[in-house]
Design a protein around this motif. Structure first.
Motif, PDB file in Angstrom:
ATOM      1  N   ILE A   1       0.880  -1.169   0.000  1.00 59.44           N
ATOM      2  CA  ILE A   1       0.000   0.000   0.000  1.00 59.44           C
ATOM      3  C   ILE A   1       0.913   1.213   0.000  1.00 59.44           C
ATOM      4  O   ILE A   1       1.839   1.307   0.816  1.00 59.44           O
ATOM      5  N   ARG A   2       0.678   2.148  -0.914  1.00 56.91           N
ATOM      6  CA  ARG A   2       1.560   3.307  -1.049  1.00 56.91           C
ATOM      7  C   ARG A   2       0.756   4.600  -1.030  1.00 56.91           C
ATOM      8  O   ARG A   2      -0.357   4.659  -1.552  1.00 56.91           O
ATOM      9  N   ARG A   3       1.385   5.601  -0.436  1.00 56.59           N
ATOM     10  CA  ARG A   3       0.765   6.927  -0.343  1.00 56.59           C
ATOM     11  C   ARG A   3       1.803   7.969  -0.754  1.00 56.59           C
ATOM     12  O   ARG A   3       2.990   7.846  -0.440  1.00 56.59           O
ATOM     13  N   TYR A   4       1.319   9.023  -1.428  1.00 57.69           N
ATOM     14  CA  TYR A   4       2.177  10.110  -1.898  1.00 57.69           C
ATOM     15  C   TYR A   4       1.566  11.423  -1.396  1.00 57.69           C
ATOM     16  O   TYR A   4       0.735  12.033  -2.088  1.00 57.69           O
TER      17      TYR A   4
ATOM     18  N   VAL B   1      -9.229   3.717   3.056  1.00 54.66           N
ATOM     19  CA  VAL B   1      -9.484   4.192   1.705  1.00 54.66           C
ATOM     20  C   VAL B   1     -10.871   4.815   1.682  1.00 54.66           C
ATOM     21  O   VAL B   1     -11.868   4.149   1.968  1.00 54.66           O
TER      22      VAL B   1
ATOM     23  N   GLY C   1      -9.798   8.231  -2.145  1.00 54.65           N
ATOM     24  CA  GLY C   1      -8.594   7.424  -2.284  1.00 54.65           C
ATOM     25  C   GLY C   1      -7.963   7.110  -0.940  1.00 54.65           C
ATOM     26  O   GLY C   1      -8.600   7.258   0.117  1.00 54.65           O
ATOM     27  N   VAL C   2      -6.712   6.669  -0.952  1.00 52.58           N
ATOM     28  CA  VAL C   2      -5.991   6.370   0.281  1.00 52.58           C
ATOM     29  C   VAL C   2      -5.906   7.649   1.114  1.00 52.58           C
ATOM     30  O   VAL C   2      -5.526   8.713   0.600  1.00 52.58           O
TER      31      VAL C   2
ATOM     32  N   ASP D   1      -3.441  10.716   0.574  1.00 59.24           N
ATOM     33  CA  ASP D   1      -2.735  10.588  -0.700  1.00 59.24           C
ATOM     34  C   ASP D   1      -2.970  11.812  -1.581  1.00 59.24           C
ATOM     35  O   ASP D   1      -4.114  12.219  -1.800  1.00 59.24           O
ATOM     36  N   ARG D   2      -1.865  12.407  -2.065  1.00 57.32           N
ATOM     37  CA  ARG D   2      -1.919  13.525  -3.008  1.00 57.32           C
ATOM     38  C   ARG D   2      -2.858  14.630  -2.535  1.00 57.32           C
ATOM     39  O   ARG D   2      -3.600  15.221  -3.310  1.00 57.32           O
TER      40      ARG D   2
ATOM     41  N   VAL E   1      -7.740   5.989  -7.106  1.00 56.61           N
ATOM     42  CA  VAL E   1      -6.866   4.856  -6.789  1.00 56.61           C
ATOM     43  C   VAL E   1      -6.187   4.373  -8.061  1.00 56.61           C
ATOM     44  O   VAL E   1      -6.816   4.271  -9.121  1.00 56.61           O
TER      45      VAL E   1
ATOM     46  N   ARG F   1       4.204   4.522  -9.377  1.00 56.16           N
ATOM     47  CA  ARG F   1       3.488   5.302  -8.380  1.00 56.16           C
ATOM     48  C   ARG F   1       2.062   4.796  -8.103  1.00 56.16           C
ATOM     49  O   ARG F   1       1.099   5.573  -8.071  1.00 56.16           O
TER      50      ARG F   1
ATOM     51  N   ASN G   1      -1.088   3.092  -5.811  1.00 58.66           N
ATOM     52  CA  ASN G   1      -1.534   3.017  -4.424  1.00 58.66           C
ATOM     53  C   ASN G   1      -1.550   1.583  -3.920  1.00 58.66           C
ATOM     54  O   ASN G   1      -1.272   1.336  -2.740  1.00 58.66           O
TER      55      ASN G   1
END
Length: 297
Positions: free
Chosen positions: A30-33, A48, A52-53, A56-57, A171, A198, A200
């Motif tokens: 699981i990734r978050r930016y 979520v 989205g997560v 995130d962003r 997502v 990149r 999620n």
């Protein structure tokens, strides 16, 4: 994924992504930016939401000269964004290449403007009609990241009403089958690194072909006990996967391989584009953890 043998899919009987007898499909990462176009973080679990997560962003830099959102999709101008790493939510922490760390309560604008060589400001609200600059990826491949190429002004968030700085949908997901297919075609000695694309969610798959995500459009993914996603479209790729990401070196094959093997039209009006992974919207929000099973309705 082959069609259901009866020709009808039953929503109350989700079929596995992998064939009978396979190990199944799980959430591998699981990734978050937290800041758009900066490096992000891996999470053991996340909530979520329809946006989205969580986290995130949610932030981005705005170029004070053009008014556009800053993105490494214009690598000649903004590839240094991928030397920065953003983590956390409140506050967000930004790690610099020299080891310094800023938080959103510091004088971020002055430091980042100096580092990036242009006046920028950190924003948390998506401007009306927000756009970014996207260099044409085929031209970047041909001429290199430092060469002047055609740059298109591109709107943000066309597949969502959420107030976040996503390119299109809330997502983005990719399977290990697709990453392995790219690595194999490139002759790499190790799997393609998911961080270049990149996503999620990285889904660990068994018995599924590379680029299987293309065939999931319009279908639902049940992730763990709560989360339900609807796959919207294959994800068209820009030049970002080819760029150095922190300690990861530049990798032109990260785009050359999908350009050769998986040119599809994410939407008819765009025509065939190199795609990796898929965009999804959130049908039912929920908690997701690494190791959660994933099933396809």
């Amino acid at each position: 994924m082959e069609p259901h043998p009866t020709g009808v899919r039953h929503p109350d009987r989700p079929e596995p992504l992998a064939p009978p007898g396979a190990a199944g499909v799980i959430v591998e990462e699981i990734r978050r930016y937290p800041v758009k176009s900066m490096l992000g973080e891996a999470l053991p679990h996340a909530q979520v939401t329809p946006a989205g997560v969580a986290g995130d962003r949610r932030l981005a830099l705005r170029d004070l000269t053009t008014g556009r959102v800053v993105s490494a999709k214009h690598p000649r101008r903004w590839r240094a964004m991928l030397t920065l790493r953003a983590t956390g939510v409140d506050p967000v922490r930004i790690s610099l290449p020299d080891g310094r760390e800023l938080t959103t309560g510091d004088d971020v604008d002055a430091v980042l403007s100096t580092l990036l060589g242009a006046p920028v400001t950190l924003i948390a609200t998506v401007p009306p009609g927000a756009t970014l600059d996207r260099a044409r990826p085929d031209e970047v491949l041909a001429a290199g990241v430092t060469a002047p190429v055609t740059v298109d002004e591109t709107p943000l968030g066309g597949g969502t009403t959420a107030e976040t700085f996503v390119d299109f949908a809330p997502v983005h997901l990719v399977t290990t089958a697709t990453l392995d297919r790219i690595a194999g075609a490139a002759g790499a000695g190790q799997p393609a690194d998911a961080a270049r694309y990149r996503p999620n969610l990285v889904l660990r798959t068994t018995g599924v072909p590379g680029f299987a995500e293309n065939g999931w459009v319009g279908r639902h993914l049940r992730v763990g006990a709560e989360l339900v996603l609807r796959v919207m479209a294959p994800t068209p790729r820009c030049a970002v996967p080819t760029l150095a990401h922190g300690d990861l070196p530049a990798a032109p094959d990260a785009l050359r391989v999908p350009a050769r093997l998986n040119r599809v039209a994410p939407v008819p009006q765009l025509g065939p584009l190199p795609c990796v992974g898929a965009y999804a919207q959130v049908v039912h929000p929920g908690r997701v953890e690494a190791g959660d099973p994933v099933r396809l309705d």
